[in-house]
Motif scaffolding. Structure first.
Motif, PDB file in Angstrom:
ATOM      1  N   ALA A 139      67.410  42.291   9.697  1.00 10.56           N
ATOM      2  CA  ALA A 139      66.854  42.196   8.748  1.00 10.56           C
ATOM      3  C   ALA A 139      66.851  43.409   7.683  1.00 10.56           C
ATOM      4  O   ALA A 139      65.821  43.892   8.840  1.00 10.56           O
ATOM      5  CB  ALA A 139      65.578  41.339   8.554  1.00 10.56           C
ATOM      6  N   PRO A 140      67.384  43.868   6.359  1.00  7.76           N
ATOM      7  CA  PRO A 140      66.685  45.251   6.257  1.00  7.76           C
ATOM      8  C   PRO A 140      64.931  45.390   6.685  1.00  7.76           C
ATOM      9  O   PRO A 140      64.852  46.891   6.712  1.00  7.76           O
ATOM     10  CB  PRO A 140      67.041  45.216   4.846  1.00  7.76           C
ATOM     11  CG  PRO A 140      67.677  44.137   4.699  1.00  7.76           C
ATOM     12  CD  PRO A 140      67.492  42.603   5.823  1.00  7.76           C
ATOM     13  N   ASP A 166      63.911  48.754   8.804  1.00  4.22           N
ATOM     14  CA  ASP A 166      63.342  50.129   7.864  1.00  4.22           C
ATOM     15  C   ASP A 166      62.598  50.492   8.502  1.00  4.22           C
ATOM     16  O   ASP A 166      61.286  51.701   8.521  1.00  4.22           O
ATOM     17  CB  ASP A 166      63.156  50.023   6.299  1.00  4.22           C
ATOM     18  CG  ASP A 166      64.334  49.496   5.063  1.00  4.22           C
ATOM     19  OD1 ASP A 166      65.720  50.615   5.644  1.00  4.22           O
ATOM     20  OD2 ASP A 166      64.611  48.789   4.520  1.00  4.22           O
ATOM     21  N   THR A 167      61.258  49.337   9.506  1.00  4.01           N
ATOM     22  CA  THR A 167      60.829  49.274   9.895  1.00  4.01           C
ATOM     23  C   THR A 167      60.641  50.416  10.875  1.00  4.01           C
ATOM     24  O   THR A 167      59.909  51.445  11.104  1.00  4.01           O
ATOM     25  CB  THR A 167      59.335  48.753  10.259  1.00  4.01           C
ATOM     26  OG1 THR A 167      59.637  47.553   8.945  1.00  4.01           O
ATOM     27  CG2 THR A 167      58.249  49.178  11.087  1.00  4.01           C
ATOM     28  N   ASN A 194      59.065  54.362  12.114  1.00  3.76           N
ATOM     29  CA  ASN A 194      59.243  54.548  13.696  1.00  3.76           C
ATOM     30  C   ASN A 194      59.937  56.012  13.997  1.00  3.76           C
ATOM     31  O   ASN A 194      59.445  56.553  14.736  1.00  3.76           O
ATOM     32  CB  ASN A 194      58.704  53.577  13.573  1.00  3.76           C
ATOM     33  CG  ASN A 194      57.857  52.585  13.677  1.00  3.76           C
ATOM     34  OD1 ASN A 194      56.360  53.363  12.942  1.00  3.76           O
ATOM     35  ND2 ASN A 194      57.859  50.824  14.312  1.00  3.76           N
ATOM     36  N   VAL A 195      61.129  55.914  14.392  1.00  2.00           N
ATOM     37  CA  VAL A 195      61.832  56.363  14.814  1.00  2.00           C
ATOM     38  C   VAL A 195      61.455  58.182  13.702  1.00  2.00           C
ATOM     39  O   VAL A 195      60.837  58.585  14.636  1.00  2.00           O
ATOM     40  CB  VAL A 195      63.168  56.657  14.767  1.00  2.00           C
ATOM     41  CG1 VAL A 195      64.162  57.812  15.010  1.00  2.00           C
ATOM     42  CG2 VAL A 195      63.811  55.589  15.539  1.00  2.00           C
ATOM     43  N   ALA A 196      61.575  58.141  12.624  1.00  2.00           N
ATOM     44  CA  ALA A 196      61.306  58.999  11.981  1.00  2.00           C
ATOM     45  C   ALA A 196      59.692  59.753  11.895  1.00  2.00           C
ATOM     46  O   ALA A 196      59.265  61.312  12.544  1.00  2.00           O
ATOM     47  CB  ALA A 196      61.468  59.464  10.585  1.00  2.00           C
ATOM     48  N   LYS A 197      58.742  59.273  12.085  1.00  2.00           N
ATOM     49  CA  LYS A 197      57.218  59.096  12.332  1.00  2.00           C
ATOM     50  C   LYS A 197      56.942  60.398  13.577  1.00  2.00           C
ATOM     51  O   LYS A 197      56.738  60.824  14.200  1.00  2.00           O
ATOM     52  CB  LYS A 197      56.290  58.706  12.394  1.00  2.00           C
ATOM     53  CG  LYS A 197      56.242  58.044  10.777  1.00  2.00           C
ATOM     54  CD  LYS A 197      54.540  57.025  10.481  1.00  2.00           C
ATOM     55  CE  LYS A 197      54.896  56.638   9.587  1.00  2.00           C
ATOM     56  NZ  LYS A 197      54.254  56.018   9.147  1.00  2.00           N
ATOM     57  N   ASN A 198      57.842  59.864  15.013  1.00  2.00           N
ATOM     58  CA  ASN A 198      57.541  59.822  16.289  1.00  2.00           C
ATOM     59  C   ASN A 198      58.961  60.184  17.369  1.00  2.00           C
ATOM     60  O   ASN A 198      58.332  60.244  18.258  1.00  2.00           O
ATOM     61  CB  ASN A 198      57.475  58.222  16.690  1.00  2.00           C
ATOM     62  CG  ASN A 198      56.439  57.446  16.567  1.00  2.00           C
ATOM     63  OD1 ASN A 198      55.167  57.614  16.686  1.00  2.00           O
ATOM     64  ND2 ASN A 198      56.654  56.043  15.910  1.00  2.00           N
TER      65      ASN A 198
END
Length: 163
Positions: free
Chosen positions: A13-14, A18-19, A23-27
């Motif tokens: 589910a998009p 997306d969440t 989270n990958v981008a932030k962590n």
């Protein structure tokens, strides 16, 4: 994809994906982000482009808190087996809390895993302080106090049967 890639999957589910991407981008440190992929995957499915190109690709499959829907256990195990490498040292690492009840988790390990040509290699319970105790399908005659059971997790190492 090259070896060393970590793929994070969840229901396709998009909003969910997306969440995870956020989270990958932030962590994950920027230089390592190219080694992390996020993919939608419906348990039990093996025919999407991602699923066919990644069959038997992973030497480690981590399943975290995926056992609370007993009606999906068979599909989950099928997906695990599909993505798990055929290398002799390939393993599934499974961790789950007892918040929905021990009775919902036990059939996965004791019935579904062997039915799907998998084998529990090691299984135990651990609390937040690192204390371990043996796995038990049932505690206190099935009346385990909800506050007590929430303190514990089940951890299992699973491999292909006969491996």
């Amino acid at each position: 994809m090259a070896s060393g890639i970590v793929t994070i999957t969840d229901y396709p589910a998009p909003p969910i994906l997306d969440t995870i991407k956020t989270n990958v981008a932030k962590n994950i440190p920027a230089p390592l982000q190219t080694r992390v992929a996020v993919q939608g995957h419906l348990w039990g499915s093996t025919t999407s482009p991602f699923e066919t190109s990644h069959a038997h690709r992973y030497t480690r499959v981590l399943a975290a808190d995926c056992l609370w829907m007993p009606w999906e256990h068979e599909n989950l195990a099928k997906s695990m087996l599909h993505f798990l490498s055929e290398a002799p040292d390939a393993r599934i690492l499974c961790i789950a809390g007892f918040h929905t009840g021990r009775a919902k988790l036990a059939p996965f390990f004791e019935e579904v895993v062997p039915q799907q040509a998998l084998q529990v290699e090691e299984i135990f319970e651990m609390d937040a302080d690192g204390r371990r105790r043996p796995w038990s399908r049932e505690r206190d005659g099935g009346t385990e106090n909800i506050g007590e059971r929430k303190k514990w997790l089940v951890l299992a190492r699973i491999r292909r049967a006969g491996g």
